[in-house]
Design a protein around this motif. Structure first.
Motif, PDB file in Angstrom:
ATOM      1  N   UNK A   1      37.014  21.052  33.602  1.00 41.19           N
ATOM      2  CA  UNK A   1      36.899  22.402  34.290  1.00 41.19           C
ATOM      3  C   UNK A   1      37.931  22.335  35.483  1.00 41.19           C
ATOM      4  N   UNK A   2      38.734  23.431  35.628  1.00 39.95           N
ATOM      5  CA  UNK A   2      39.736  23.411  36.691  1.00 39.95           C
ATOM      6  C   UNK A   2      39.584  24.683  37.671  1.00 39.95           C
ATOM      7  N   UNK A   3      39.645  24.588  38.924  1.00 43.45           N
ATOM      8  CA  UNK A   3      39.797  25.440  39.650  1.00 43.45           C
ATOM      9  C   UNK A   3      41.417  25.845  40.017  1.00 43.45           C
ATOM     10  N   UNK A   4      41.876  26.973  40.159  1.00 44.03           N
ATOM     11  CA  UNK A   4      43.419  27.188  40.156  1.00 44.03           C
ATOM     12  C   UNK A   4      43.655  27.973  41.309  1.00 44.03           C
ATOM     13  N   UNK A   5      44.780  27.864  42.202  1.00 40.47           N
ATOM     14  CA  UNK A   5      45.387  28.518  43.043  1.00 40.47           C
ATOM     15  C   UNK A   5      46.459  29.361  42.319  1.00 40.47           C
ATOM     16  N   UNK A   6      46.069  30.266  41.578  1.00 43.42           N
ATOM     17  CA  UNK A   6      47.053  31.089  40.711  1.00 43.42           C
ATOM     18  C   UNK A   6      47.541  32.313  41.636  1.00 43.42           C
ATOM     19  N   UNK A   7      48.302  33.396  40.888  1.00 37.66           N
ATOM     20  CA  UNK A   7      48.848  34.355  41.493  1.00 37.66           C
ATOM     21  C   UNK A   7      47.748  35.414  42.138  1.00 37.66           C
ATOM     22  N   UNK A   8      47.851  36.216  43.059  1.00 35.97           N
ATOM     23  CA  UNK A   8      46.784  37.116  43.590  1.00 35.97           C
ATOM     24  C   UNK A   8      46.600  38.110  42.631  1.00 35.97           C
ATOM     25  N   UNK A   9      47.300  38.501  41.688  1.00 34.90           N
ATOM     26  CA  UNK A   9      46.908  39.777  40.850  1.00 34.90           C
ATOM     27  C   UNK A   9      46.797  39.260  39.262  1.00 34.90           C
ATOM     28  N   UNK A  10      46.397  38.092  39.089  1.00 38.07           N
ATOM     29  CA  UNK A  10      46.293  37.603  37.769  1.00 38.07           C
ATOM     30  C   UNK A  10      45.331  36.443  37.539  1.00 38.07           C
TER      31      UNK A  10
ATOM     32  N   UNK B   1      46.827  19.087  38.741  1.00 38.56           N
ATOM     33  CA  UNK B   1      47.513  19.410  37.703  1.00 38.56           C
ATOM     34  C   UNK B   1      48.517  20.866  37.941  1.00 38.56           C
ATOM     35  N   UNK B   2      49.078  21.338  37.047  1.00 35.67           N
ATOM     36  CA  UNK B   2      49.833  22.673  37.180  1.00 35.67           C
ATOM     37  C   UNK B   2      49.543  23.572  36.037  1.00 35.67           C
ATOM     38  N   UNK B   3      49.201  24.822  36.055  1.00 31.76           N
ATOM     39  CA  UNK B   3      48.900  25.797  34.930  1.00 31.76           C
ATOM     40  C   UNK B   3      50.165  26.733  34.921  1.00 31.76           C
ATOM     41  N   UNK B   4      50.665  26.979  33.737  1.00 36.06           N
ATOM     42  CA  UNK B   4      51.618  27.565  33.570  1.00 36.06           C
ATOM     43  C   UNK B   4      51.176  29.056  33.057  1.00 36.06           C
ATOM     44  N   UNK B   5      51.399  29.916  34.281  1.00 34.64           N
ATOM     45  CA  UNK B   5      51.058  31.359  34.266  1.00 34.64           C
ATOM     46  C   UNK B   5      52.304  32.213  34.634  1.00 34.64           C
ATOM     47  N   UNK B   6      52.346  33.294  33.678  1.00 27.90           N
ATOM     48  CA  UNK B   6      53.502  34.287  34.298  1.00 27.90           C
ATOM     49  C   UNK B   6      54.713  33.608  34.311  1.00 27.90           C
ATOM     50  N   UNK B   7      55.180  32.344  33.510  1.00 24.78           N
ATOM     51  CA  UNK B   7      56.421  31.731  33.514  1.00 24.78           C
ATOM     52  C   UNK B   7      56.371  30.948  34.783  1.00 24.78           C
ATOM     53  N   UNK B   8      55.318  30.657  35.500  1.00 20.81           N
ATOM     54  CA  UNK B   8      55.488  29.836  36.834  1.00 20.81           C
ATOM     55  C   UNK B   8      54.345  28.891  36.677  1.00 20.81           C
ATOM     56  N   UNK B   9      54.753  27.781  37.403  1.00 22.87           N
ATOM     57  CA  UNK B   9      53.561  26.675  37.548  1.00 22.87           C
ATOM     58  C   UNK B   9      52.641  26.792  38.830  1.00 22.87           C
ATOM     59  N   UNK B  10      51.384  26.753  38.669  1.00 21.85           N
ATOM     60  CA  UNK B  10      50.281  27.090  39.412  1.00 21.85           C
ATOM     61  C   UNK B  10      49.536  26.001  39.983  1.00 21.85           C
ATOM     62  N   UNK B  11      49.306  25.528  41.080  1.00 20.10           N
ATOM     63  CA  UNK B  11      48.356  24.464  41.345  1.00 20.10           C
ATOM     64  C   UNK B  11      46.991  24.498  40.726  1.00 20.10           C
ATOM     65  N   UNK B  12      46.468  23.547  40.219  1.00 16.04           N
ATOM     66  CA  UNK B  12      45.120  23.415  39.723  1.00 16.04           C
ATOM     67  C   UNK B  12      44.460  22.113  39.988  1.00 16.04           C
ATOM     68  N   UNK B  13      43.250  22.071  40.105  1.00 16.30           N
ATOM     69  CA  UNK B  13      42.506  20.673  40.284  1.00 16.30           C
ATOM     70  C   UNK B  13      41.231  20.460  39.418  1.00 16.30           C
ATOM     71  N   UNK B  14      41.180  19.411  38.838  1.00 15.63           N
ATOM     72  CA  UNK B  14      39.849  19.236  37.914  1.00 15.63           C
ATOM     73  C   UNK B  14      38.870  18.846  39.028  1.00 15.63           C
ATOM     74  N   UNK B  15      37.736  19.579  38.578  1.00 13.18           N
ATOM     75  CA  UNK B  15      36.542  19.357  39.194  1.00 13.18           C
ATOM     76  C   UNK B  15      35.248  19.134  38.479  1.00 13.18           C
TER      77      UNK B  15
END
Length: 833
Positions: free
Chosen positions: A747-756, A803-817
């Motif tokens: 399971x990961x918590x993700x610091x993704x984009x503000x609208x997705x 880790x990083x998650x590929x969303x909307x053609x960008x890499x976003x910070x993620x952490x395994x919890x």
């Protein structure tokens, strides 16, 4: 001509020849293929031969990718050129939303190893100046894609099959199938030509086959009747035209420039590619009719329908706009032929429902693209017992016995005209709905319910505002946070902070009982069986040791069990359960299995105030203690009375809060709904849909079948050791242990984009290295950020791993919890009252 074989393939199109080839390549040396006419005489001969690599389906993308790679190798093996032009595939976008769609597509492509790049309009114009890039936002480009000659690739596969010992017989038609208990007797007729028609002669032969595969294409309805099953594969008319030469294109090629890629203008519902100095235009227009709903007439062979230019005028003008040089090119040829479809666009590949050793490969709308991969993965299923990828999304049993010809025809027409419609991950298509409705449907609809389609059922996805303005788009879909998002947030908060009511009626429910039930289920599932009055979560494994189905088992008596599983998979679960029970009955004794899905409705009530709501309506000698932990502990089941409604209550909640599943007689659902709604008013109870529930279960790391759980991973790889009892013997145990841990669910918590938020198909990266993929995604109301679940290599499956998650053609910070990041000690779910 042989009369006894190990495997008989019925159908000599691209799909059938591929299956025969791959069965032989996998080691079966006694394979025969029958074709009622000539090879490629079905839809194969008039197919455009495009090879679209990517698809939102993980399994279909793998199938397409294998085909593309396989076709490139065929000439070296067979000496026949399959006519593969690796020109690339350019998917153009006229809107920003279409570019969002391509970013979601690219996520699936990336997890499957399909190369791609995004291009700007200027980059498109620089490479291919004949394309008018006005109104374009950009494009997604696959350089390894292209097109192929359908007849040539089929003949190449046929030759490869013959070289491996396959016997291919033409002008022989399968007329009936009889299962003897050990093999199939297939009665066949020699076909003769009479007056231009192909008809069955009086000369018949019976072929004995251990396995049969049907790849009958447009004749799928005839196949279904012979087998006594339902196959929702019905053709739809598909048109494409070929223009005369385009002087500008001819000059482009004379100047030494490469061939244009296949040009897909999705917003114009069409594709274009070069053809002998001119262009092919193919369209997916509205109002294309389904054909051959009840079978193909004898008079129809390698024939076409009249062209309906009025249906495609808009697309033709769009081609001229996009490729202005073709405006003066005349119409050289036209095609309007039948292409098979299914209600969701994916083919039907796998075991036939209720039948032994009968395999279906039907309903291919992109048959040339899928043929190679279908043969490869279906051969794995037949020879090895399971494919290396999860093929459940293509399983023929995803449509149950409720499906009719009318449903299939209308949904297939819809699927055809939706080929180039924006495919949002939260898409809900309207045709043939509502069809299967629980009694409370009208009540829920009047409360603002916006429904999703699950195995024909209408299930609330979320509840929209009743006081919405006239221009509020309840169906507003998005590749980001859609119109529904804010309502799902409030529903999720209601369960975390108060109480919510979820309609879970679509759950699949089976009763398993009889003298052999206990011994059978103990072998059939990997967890300990519950004691009487208790429940267990458990898994049934495939023979290969991977996860076939997830069950909640309620034990009502010594040999009396109630099984609950995913609502989307009723026929799929029923078929597997019944076949396994039949196999083991001689060893364990009589086992009775009843599908009671439509007899029992289900409401799930959850949240800190759920006990308060139920306490106000429960009928008991001592209502104050009826729902306490002492009398009704967590993971137990009891028969209770709520007002006048008898309820089989289960103390479990998929949301991770205090809660109960209330299984009730379907005919009393409206009474119970009204009772609970009134009782919930003083406590602010909110009606909650499936999308909020999906988010909440991820906060608890609850795995979902079809996402984290499937036939490409074991329960051990899903990191569920507490549900695996290694002290006992169960189906697939040895195979599961032999697999080990190839990847692990986290399971990961993700610091993704503000609208997705992630959708559950995104690639995971460690630095620049792809290390896994998400299988679920969404938003966490508790943590206030995106959340996801997925698989990574075991060495990275460590709490705190960045880790990083590929969303909307960008890499976003993620952490395994840690597993169950919300309330990891299950304090709230066990709270006493």
């Amino acid at each position: 001509m042989k009369t006894q074989v190990k495997a008989l393939v019925v159908g000599g199109g691209a799909v059938g020849t591929s299956i025969a080839y791959h069965l032989a390549k996998a080691g079966w040396d006694d394979v025969m293929l029958l074709e009622r006419d000539e090879l490629t005489s079905g839809s194969t001969w008039h197919a455009a031969g495009l090879l679209p690599l990517f698809n939102m389906s993980f399994a279909t993308t793998h199938i397409h990718q294998y085909s593309v790679d396989f076709y490139k190798e065929l000439e070296a093996e067979t000496g026949l050129n399959a006519g593969f032009a690796v020109v690339g595939n350019l998917r153009m976008a006229q809107t920003k939303e279409r570019m969002d769609e391509y970013m979601v597509y690219a996520s699936t492509a990336e997890t499957c190893g399909v190369p791609y790049e995004f291009l700007t309009p200027d980059e498109i114009k620089a490479r291919w100046p004949l394309i008018n890039t006005e109104t374009l936002e950009g494009a997604l480009y696959h350089a390894t894609d292209g097109y192929i000659n359908p007849a040539d690739v089929t003949m190449a596969m046929a030759k490869g099959a013959r070289q491996r010992g396959v016997e291919i017989v033409r002008r022989v038609q399968a007329d009936s199938f009889e299962w003897t208990g050990t093999h199939w007797n297939v009665t066949c007729s020699k076909m003769i030509e009479k007056g231009g028609n192909l008809i069955a002669s009086d000369e018949q032969v019976v072929i004995t086959a251990e396995h049969v595969v049907t790849a009958s294409g447009n004749h799928a309805q005839r196949t279904a009747k012979m087998l006594g099953i339902k196959i929702p594969a019905i053709p739809v008319e598909h048109q494409f035209i070929v223009t005369d030469v385009d002087p500008a294109l001819q000059q482009w090629r004379k100047d030494g420039n490469p061939e244009h890629p296949v040009i897909r203008d999705a917003d114009a519902q069409s594709y274009v590619r070069e053809e002998r100095g001119g262009w092919i235009l193919g369209v997916y227009e509205k109002d294309a009719p389904a054909v051959f709903e009840y079978g193909v007439p004898d008079s129809f062979r390698a024939d076409l329908f009249p062209l309906a230019l009025d249906r495609i005028e808009e697309q033709y003008m769009a081609m001229i706009h996009r490729m202005p040089s073709c405006e003066e090119s005349g119409l050289k040829d036209d095609f309007n032929g039948p292409i098979c479809y299914t209600p969701d666009g994916n083919p039907l590949v796998g075991p036939a429902p209720g039948l032994r050793n009968m395999w279906l490969a039907e309903g291919f709308s992109f048959g040339i693209t899928a043929a190679g991969g279908t043969g490869y993965y279906l051969a794995q299923m037949m020879v090895d017992g399971e494919a290396e990828i999860d093929m459940a999304s293509l399983d023929p049993k995803r449509y149950g016995s409720w499906m009719t010809t009318e449903f299939a025809a209308r949904k297939n027409e819809e699927c055809y005209d939706h080929v180039y419609v924006l495919h949002h991950p939260d898409e809900e298509r309207p045709a043939c709905r509502p069809l299967r409705t629980a009694p409370a449907y009208d009540r829920q609809k009047s409360r603002g319910a916006q429904f999703g389609f699950v195995n024909g059922w209408e299930r609330p996805n979320y509840y929209g505002p009743l006081d919405a303005p006239d221009n509020f788009d309840h169906d507003g879909r998005s590749f980001r946070r859609g119109a529904w998002w804010e309502h799902a947030v409030e529903e999720a908060k209601a369960i975390r902070e108060g109480v919510g009511l979820i309609d879970a009626t679509a759950f699949t429910k089976h009763v398993v009982k009889g003298p052999g039930a206990t011994a059978f289920l103990d072998w059939f599932t990997c967890n300990k069986l519950p004691k009487i009055g208790r429940i267990n979560l458990t898994y049934a494994l495939t023979a290969a040791g991977t996860t076939r189905t997830e069950y909640t088992i309620v034990r009502n008596g010594e040999n009396d069990y109630y099984l609950v599983s995913a609502g989307a998979w009723t026929a799929y679960d029923a078929d597997f359960l019944r076949k396994a029970a039949e196999d083991k009955a001689p060893e364990f004794g009589y086992i009775e299995i009843q599908d009671v899905t439509t007899q029992w409705g289900v409401f799930a009530i959850a949240g800190p105030k759920s006990r308060d709501v139920l306490n106000s309506v429960i009928k008991d000698a001592d209502p104050a203690t009826a729902l306490t932990n002492k009398r009704f502990p967590w993971l137990s089941a009891r028969k209770i009375e709520l007002g006048m409604c008898p309820v089989n209550a289960i103390r479990v909640a998929y949301t991770g809060e205090l809660g109960w599943e209330l299984h009730h007689p379907m005919e009393m659902q409206n009474y119970l709904f009204d009772l609970l709604e009134k009782a919930g008013e003083p406590h602010g109870m909110k009606l909650v849909g499936a999308r909020a529930q999906n988010w909440l279960r991820q906060e608890k790391s609850y795995r979902a079948f079809g996402n984290e759980l499937g036939r490409d991973a074991t329960p051990a790889e899903a990191d569920l050791p507490r549900f695996i009892d290694l002290s006992k013997e169960f189906q697939g145990k040895a195979e599961m242990e032999a697999i080990g841990i190839r990847s692990k669910c986290v399971t990961l918590l993700i610091d993704g984009p503000s609208d997705a938020d992630p959708w559950g198909r995104e690639a995971l990266y460690d630095g620049d290295t792809k290390v896994g993929r998400l299988t679920s995604g969404g938003y966490s109301v508790h943590f206030g950020k995106s959340i996801g679940m997925g698989y990574v290599s075991p060495d990275l499956a460590v709490v705190g791993q960045k880790l990083k998650v590929k969303m909307l053609n960008q890499l976003w910070d993620a952490e395994i919890v840690e597993d169950s990041p919300y309330d990891p000690k299950n304090t709230t779910i066990r709270v006493d009252g």
